[in-house]
Design an enzyme around this catalytic site. Sequence first.
Site, PDB file in Angstrom:
ATOM      1  N   CYS A 183      -0.325   4.107   2.225  1.00  0.00           N
ATOM      2  CA  CYS A 183      -0.029   3.900   3.646  1.00  0.00           C
ATOM      3  C   CYS A 183       1.453   4.144   3.939  1.00  0.00           C
ATOM      4  CB  CYS A 183      -0.353   2.473   4.088  1.00  0.00           C
ATOM      5  SG  CYS A 183      -1.866   1.792   3.424  1.00  0.00           S
ATOM      6  N   ASP A 184       2.318   3.649   3.084  1.00  0.00           N
ATOM      7  CA  ASP A 184       3.739   3.577   3.446  1.00  0.00           C
ATOM      8  C   ASP A 184       4.681   4.407   2.575  1.00  0.00           C
ATOM      9  OD1 ASP A 184       3.081   1.759   5.454  1.00  0.00           O
ATOM     10  OD2 ASP A 184       3.129   0.077   4.073  1.00  0.00           O
ATOM     11  N   CYS A 234       0.833  -1.209   0.000  1.00  0.00           N
ATOM     12  CA  CYS A 234       0.000   0.000   0.000  1.00  0.00           C
ATOM     13  C   CYS A 234       0.864   1.253   0.000  1.00  0.00           C
ATOM     14  CB  CYS A 234      -0.929  -0.023   1.214  1.00  0.00           C
ATOM     15  SG  CYS A 234      -1.889   1.477   1.390  1.00  0.00           S
TER      16      CYS A 234
END
Length: 328
Positions: free
Chosen positions: A154-155, A151
């Site tokens: 997300c990261d 993701c």
Amino acid sequence: MSFIGFVVGFCYIKAVEKKSHYRVVILGSGAAGLTAAIYAARANLEPLVIEGSQPGGQLTITTDVENYPGFPKGILGPELMEEFKRQAERFGTKTVFGDVTGVNLKQRPFQITAGKESYTCNALIIATGASAKLLGLESEKKLMGYGVSACATCDGFFFKEKEVVVVGGGDTAMEEALFLTKYATKVSVVHRRSELRASKIMQDRAKKNPRISFIWDSVLDDIYGNPKDGGVKGVRLKNLRSGASQDFKCDGIFIAIGHEPNTKLFAGQLEVDEFGYLKTHNGTSTNVPGVFACGDVQNRIYRQAITAARSGCMAAIDAEKFLESLEE
Ligand code: NDP
């Protein structure tokens, strides 16, 4: 305590332990399921959460979560989910570890089987999520959250001024690669063929971006690095045409080879869209009255903890209204 008192007490405990009917059962314990639990529990519905094979859901395979509102300093994914769980339990949610092996939505109350246990409920909230497809390498498992991610939203932030690899040739891979160029200095897309599957517009955008380059006809054979020593250091690439292998340095790897909604259990009982995600209408209602779906299992676009929590909240409110209508 008298013998009779002991027997009565023992039977009472057994009866409580053996409770198998719930007004609401929630399948899944990610952001959607546990938010549904918080809302259902605060509505005095005493829900049961069956946690599933990955308690805490997808956030438990990420490290820092910096975009969940309310945590200005960020929080570890597993910790955030532990807080969700504690909050749900505080209001009377019961959680059980286990994987649901069968559901029967054709009879009421609905029937749920989880291994040797079986439960019934008047309303069912499905929050079984979607699983990112992974390559299946041992090193990928070991370094998940330590440079390997599924993701970018997300990261991606953790790869400022770094070099990353994106695996895949579809729209998700292009989207992830484009997103990552905001942070990484170099994004190498590794695709197993010489032609992308992604839509023309996404291909064009990616190909025009000077930070993105492509490594064709190639797959990841191995990922180098140690979780205790800075995580990912590089990959071994194999060219499928020539059979040649080469080491390639990078700081992060984003696997973008698609997601799979966890809907197998409901096959033939609940309607799904063309991608296999549960279809919902009027909020979180499925085609079976009393069955609600929230989170990634019914949404393939956003896939964020906050959007999952949003729909979990909606599902609990929808379930509560449904139960009220039954009681009326
Ligand atoms: P896709 O199934 O479309 O693409 C998956 C990609 O991963 C393919 O290129 C495939 O290769 C590759 N792949 C699959 N398995 C492996 C493997 N084991 N090893 C290496 N490579 C592998 O999934 P997406 O998630 O990209 O997209 C799903 C759907 O969502 C699509 O319909 C897409 O259009 C849509 N979508 C739309 C977006 C948008 O419009 N903005 C954004 C994201 C998704 P191969 O091509 O060889 O099969």
